[in-house]
Design an enzyme around this catalytic site. Structure first.
Site, mmCIF file in Angstrom:
data_model
loop_
_atom_site.group_PDB
_atom_site.id
_atom_site.type_symbol
_atom_site.label_atom_id
_atom_site.label_comp_id
_atom_site.label_asym_id
_atom_site.label_seq_id
_atom_site.Cartn_x
_atom_site.Cartn_y
_atom_site.Cartn_z
ATOM 1 N N ASN A 11 -18.848 1.278 29.692
ATOM 2 C CA ASN A 11 -18.459 0.382 28.349
ATOM 3 C C ASN A 11 -17.954 1.563 28.038
ATOM 4 O O ASN A 11 -18.151 2.634 27.603
ATOM 5 C CB ASN A 11 -19.780 0.121 27.161
ATOM 6 C CG ASN A 11 -18.762 0.110 26.214
ATOM 7 O OD1 ASN A 11 -17.914 -0.237 25.843
ATOM 8 N ND2 ASN A 11 -19.808 -0.060 25.115
ATOM 9 N N TRP A 12 -16.799 1.771 28.295
ATOM 10 C CA TRP A 12 -15.825 3.133 27.974
ATOM 11 C C TRP A 12 -15.164 2.395 26.774
ATOM 12 O O TRP A 12 -14.671 3.672 26.167
ATOM 13 C CB TRP A 12 -14.337 2.327 29.262
ATOM 14 C CG TRP A 12 -13.975 2.433 30.456
ATOM 15 C CD1 TRP A 12 -15.069 2.730 30.785
ATOM 16 C CD2 TRP A 12 -13.450 2.054 30.922
ATOM 17 N NE1 TRP A 12 -15.107 2.906 32.172
ATOM 18 C CE2 TRP A 12 -13.730 2.471 32.638
ATOM 19 C CE3 TRP A 12 -11.455 2.044 31.022
ATOM 20 C CZ2 TRP A 12 -13.250 2.155 33.394
ATOM 21 C CZ3 TRP A 12 -11.636 1.905 32.176
ATOM 22 C CH2 TRP A 12 -11.757 2.165 33.609
ATOM 23 N N LYS A 13 -15.623 1.824 25.762
ATOM 24 C CA LYS A 13 -15.452 1.862 24.375
ATOM 25 C C LYS A 13 -14.086 2.368 24.176
ATOM 26 O O LYS A 13 -13.560 1.486 25.000
ATOM 27 C CB LYS A 13 -16.461 2.386 23.488
ATOM 28 C CG LYS A 13 -17.377 2.948 24.155
ATOM 29 C CD LYS A 13 -18.610 3.602 23.015
ATOM 30 C CE LYS A 13 -20.305 3.435 23.531
ATOM 31 N NZ LYS A 13 -21.059 3.507 22.193
ATOM 32 N N HIS A 102 -23.474 -5.700 20.458
ATOM 33 C CA HIS A 102 -23.161 -4.464 20.403
ATOM 34 C C HIS A 102 -23.360 -3.514 19.072
ATOM 35 O O HIS A 102 -23.374 -4.026 18.000
ATOM 36 C CB HIS A 102 -22.221 -3.936 21.350
ATOM 37 C CG HIS A 102 -22.251 -1.916 21.832
ATOM 38 N ND1 HIS A 102 -22.240 -0.684 20.572
ATOM 39 C CD2 HIS A 102 -22.148 -1.632 22.409
ATOM 40 C CE1 HIS A 102 -22.182 0.676 21.424
ATOM 41 N NE2 HIS A 102 -22.046 0.271 22.791
ATOM 42 N N GLU A 104 -22.418 -1.357 17.654
ATOM 43 C CA GLU A 104 -20.918 -0.767 17.492
ATOM 44 C C GLU A 104 -20.248 -1.803 16.426
ATOM 45 O O GLU A 104 -19.726 -1.635 15.529
ATOM 46 C CB GLU A 104 -19.741 0.290 18.037
ATOM 47 C CG GLU A 104 -20.933 1.694 18.270
ATOM 48 C CD GLU A 104 -20.381 2.222 19.169
ATOM 49 O OE1 GLU A 104 -19.635 2.127 20.261
ATOM 50 O OE2 GLU A 104 -21.201 3.494 20.469
ATOM 51 N N GLU A 174 -30.389 -0.862 23.404
ATOM 52 C CA GLU A 174 -29.890 0.394 22.999
ATOM 53 C C GLU A 174 -30.259 0.759 21.870
ATOM 54 O O GLU A 174 -30.200 0.077 20.599
ATOM 55 C CB GLU A 174 -28.608 -0.272 23.480
ATOM 56 C CG GLU A 174 -28.124 -0.443 24.393
ATOM 57 C CD GLU A 174 -26.252 0.042 24.699
ATOM 58 O OE1 GLU A 174 -25.606 0.842 25.447
ATOM 59 O OE2 GLU A 174 -25.579 -0.119 23.484
ATOM 60 N N GLY A 180 -24.567 8.153 22.432
ATOM 61 C CA GLY A 180 -23.517 8.591 22.261
ATOM 62 C C GLY A 180 -23.924 9.744 21.179
ATOM 63 O O GLY A 180 -23.301 10.888 20.979
ATOM 64 N N SER A 220 -27.000 7.805 25.882
ATOM 65 C CA SER A 220 -27.479 8.752 26.486
ATOM 66 C C SER A 220 -27.495 8.544 27.763
ATOM 67 O O SER A 220 -28.397 9.785 27.974
ATOM 68 C CB SER A 220 -27.968 9.869 24.992
ATOM 69 O OG SER A 220 -27.068 9.687 24.499
ATOM 70 N N GLY A 241 -22.679 4.701 27.876
ATOM 71 C CA GLY A 241 -21.491 4.573 27.674
ATOM 72 C C GLY A 241 -20.495 6.526 27.964
ATOM 73 O O GLY A 241 -19.198 6.193 29.024
ATOM 74 N N GLY A 242 -20.421 6.727 27.031
ATOM 75 C CA GLY A 242 -19.700 8.377 27.433
ATOM 76 C C GLY A 242 -19.271 9.196 28.597
ATOM 77 O O GLY A 242 -18.388 9.455 29.545
HETATM 78 P P1 13P Z 1 -23.990 6.462 25.719
HETATM 79 O O1 13P Z 1 -23.851 6.582 26.944
HETATM 80 O O2 13P Z 1 -22.303 7.153 24.985
HETATM 81 O O3 13P Z 1 -25.424 7.566 24.907
HETATM 82 O O4 13P Z 1 -23.326 4.822 24.285
HETATM 83 C C1 13P Z 1 -24.504 4.004 25.625
HETATM 84 C C2 13P Z 1 -23.698 2.763 24.778
HETATM 85 O O5 13P Z 1 -23.503 2.322 23.793
HETATM 86 C C3 13P Z 1 -23.453 1.970 25.906
HETATM 87 O O6 13P Z 1 -23.361 0.490 25.931
#
Ligand code: 13P
Length: 268
Positions: A11-13, A102, A104, A174, A180, A220, A241-242
């Site tokens: 997920n590149w957000k 998600h 967010e 999650e 994050g 993470s 994510g990251g």
């Molecule tokens: P991180 O891997 O950056 O913690 O993000 C997880 C995430 O929200 C994937 O959708």
């Protein structure tokens, strides 16, 4: 032996520009082995780069095995919904999966449960792979509400989804406090949450839905902790994510999700 094919999504957000999204997609597509080693991989770029990434994946070797995913859509076929994108518009670009619920979108954008349920049903009915994200906040965790929160979010999102649609669902656990932050749920804690989610699917549907539904972990995840998380019996991959913004990291995480029987074979 688990019949569930592992899934790893990136997920590149709201990261990357056009150039870097193409660069990252090319590195991932070229780096995936031809048979993807039994792991289903997906990348979820920002919507504005889906077209460029779609074309790039088509040009790369392993791209055929990499599902293109959308981070968001609106659950109506067309019409006066300014700023929104429909599922058929996504499909036109080669999109095969979408994130729904998600944290967010729940907690930062304020997306309500009712919209999440409509989006889940629309994605499943359209044949998209629907990655339904659930998870508790730190406050909820500290008051021992993890399983209750997961249950409420799953029951609400799947309210209109019959068992026959559930082939297309992947549930991503999650925990919000792990996203994050560099803090990961311990493999045992994540396994316990996944086990309870699987049992819940058994109560809501039946044993076969529970056994065949993929439940992945996000929060993470990096190459250093992926293998231990993915070796848990109810963890069928990850939503990253990251670490998915670095092609080498993401590819290493994908290979850590190889099917359990292969990993067992390699270590014996
Ligand atoms: P991180 O891997 O950056 O913690 O993000 C997880 C995430 O929200 C994937 O959708």
């Amino acid at each position: 032996m688990s019949p569930r094919q592992p899934f790893v999504g990136g997920n590149w957000k709201m990261n990357t520009d056009r150039r870097s999204s193409v660069h990252l997609a090319r590195a991932v597509g070229d780096g995936l082995p031809d048979d993807a080693s039994g792991v289903q991989c997906a990348i979820f770029p920002p919507s504005i780069h889906l077209n460029a990434v779609s074309e790039t994946l088509r040009e790369t070797g392993g791209g055929a095995d990499c599902v293109l995913g959308a981070q968001n859509f609106y659950p109506e076929p067309e019409g006066a919904f300014t700023g929104e994108i429909s599922i058929s518009q996504l499909r036109d670009l080669g999109v095969g999966a979408a994130l729904v619920g998600h944290s967010e979108r729940r907690h930062v954008i304020g997306e309500p449960e009712e919209l999440i349920a409509r989006k889940t049903t629309a994605a499943l009915e359209s044949g998209l792979l629907c990655v339904l994200c659930v998870g508790e906040t730190l406050e909820q965790r500290e008051s021992s509400k993890t399983d209750a929160v997961n249950e409420a979010q799953i029951r609400s999102a799947l309210e209109h989804a019959s068992a026959s649609l559930l082939d297309g669902i992947i549930i991503a656990y999650e925990p919000v406090w792990a996203i994050g932050t560099g803090r990961t749920a311990s493999p045992a804690d994540a396994q316990s949450a996944h086990e309870r989610i699987r049992a819940l699917l058994g109560r809501m549907y039946d044993a076969s839905v529970a056994e065949s539904t993929r439940i992945i972990y996000g929060g993470s995840v990096k190459s250093a902790n992926a293998a231990e998380l993915f070796s848990q019996p109810d963890i069928d991959g990850g939503l990253i994510g990251g670490a998915s913004l670095d092609a080498d990291e993401f590819l290493a995480i994908c290979s850590a999700a190889r099917p359990r029987q292969e990993l067992q074979g390699a270590s014996s």
